[in-house]
Enzyme design. Structure first.
Site, PDB file in Angstrom:
ATOM      1  N   PRO A 153     -52.360 -23.742  -2.408  1.00 13.47           N
ATOM      2  CA  PRO A 153     -52.564 -22.870  -3.398  1.00 13.47           C
ATOM      3  C   PRO A 153     -51.165 -22.667  -4.310  1.00 13.47           C
ATOM      4  O   PRO A 153     -51.384 -22.495  -5.477  1.00 13.47           O
ATOM      5  CB  PRO A 153     -52.785 -21.557  -2.672  1.00 13.47           C
ATOM      6  CG  PRO A 153     -53.224 -21.919  -1.408  1.00 13.47           C
ATOM      7  CD  PRO A 153     -52.727 -23.258  -1.026  1.00 13.47           C
ATOM      8  N   TYR A 154     -50.005 -22.829  -3.899  1.00 11.97           N
ATOM      9  CA  TYR A 154     -48.895 -22.732  -4.505  1.00 11.97           C
ATOM     10  C   TYR A 154     -48.863 -23.925  -5.634  1.00 11.97           C
ATOM     11  O   TYR A 154     -48.625 -23.820  -6.856  1.00 11.97           O
ATOM     12  CB  TYR A 154     -47.800 -22.802  -3.709  1.00 11.97           C
ATOM     13  CG  TYR A 154     -46.445 -22.962  -4.325  1.00 11.97           C
ATOM     14  CD1 TYR A 154     -45.906 -21.936  -5.178  1.00 11.97           C
ATOM     15  CD2 TYR A 154     -45.499 -24.243  -4.088  1.00 11.97           C
ATOM     16  CE1 TYR A 154     -44.664 -22.071  -5.695  1.00 11.97           C
ATOM     17  CE2 TYR A 154     -44.113 -24.307  -4.984  1.00 11.97           C
ATOM     18  CZ  TYR A 154     -43.803 -23.219  -5.836  1.00 11.97           C
ATOM     19  OH  TYR A 154     -42.675 -23.737  -6.187  1.00 11.97           O
TER      20      TYR A 154
END
Length: 245
Positions: A153-154
């Site tokens: 996600p990052y």
């Protein structure tokens, strides 16, 4: 007194880590500095004191980069103080890691708000206000290409930063403004070290040929190069990771 001759840089996330190093470095290069901070006012004031002690001109401004009015206020304040805008360094961001199957929507939404919406709002204001010969510098991550499990996600949010960087560089055709992204590898900052034990840090540090973490000042060196007036580098993502990729 406003300095219309000195170049001015706005640096989000300027109170700590890479943002702090960039603020100090650009101040040493002669820039007026606007240090934007979200919550740690003491750290922002400490950076400002360091810059003033060295003879630089600096202001600190509280700003939530995900808030439209806050971002406009940041740029208004910088221009009121110094009379111009030449460089924006978008260092503010957050990092949460974990397996995708366990990642909460709330944690993901937070990353989107800070890393994507924040970069969008800051880049938008910078694009509207930057003088010819200026630069917009966003911060991405080398984790996007290292494909380390847990960083999905990052890295996804930082991929969006790189896409915006390239397209904005082309949208500013004719303005003589460069737009680039710097993608650090693992760097010795509070953000990177948060939640990691010594063994994990040493393991990650051993993944590059130098067998160490990067230093914030090493990332700031590349930011300073992109801010310096070089005109033939634009729309690029520059990886600064000690050969980890």
């Amino acid at each position: 007194m406003k300095s219309h001759l000195k170049r001015t840089a706005v640096i989000t996330g300027g109170s700590r880590g890479i943002g702090r190093a960039a603020a100090v470095r650009l101040a040493s290069d002669g820039y007026n500095i606007a240090v934007a901070f979200h919550s740690n006012e003491a750290a922002a004031l400490a950076v400002a004191d360091t810059i003033r002690t060295a003879g630089g001109s600096v202001i600190s401004v509280k700003c939530d980069i995900a808030d439209t009015d806050d971002v406009a206020h940041l740029f208004d304040t910088a221009q009121d103080a110094f009379g111009r805008l030449d460089v924006t360094v978008n260092c503010a961001g957050d990092m949460t890691v974990g397996p995708l199957v366990e990642f909460t929507p709330e944690a993901f939404d937070h990353l989107v708000a800070v890393n994507i919406r924040g970069t969008f709002l800051v880049s938008q204001q910078a694009a509207r206000r930057t003088h010819p010969g200026g630069a917009i510098i966003n911060i991405s991550t080398a984790a996007e290409r290292q494909a380390i499990p847990g960083y999905g996600p990052y890295a996804m949010t930082k991929g969006a930063v790189e896409a915006l960087t390239l397209i904005l560089a082309r949208e500013l055709k004719g303005r003589d403004i460069t737009v680039n992204a710097v993608a650090p590898g693992p760097t010795e900052t509070d953000l990177f070290l948060r939640g990691k034990d010594k063994n994990l840090v040493e393991k990650i540090a051993g993944l590059n040929p130098f067998s160490r973490l990067g230093r914030p000042d090493e990332i700031a060196d590349v930011i300073a190069f992109l801010a310096s007036g070089t005109r033939w580098v634009s729309g690029q993502t520059i990886f600064v990771n000690g050969g980890m990729n």
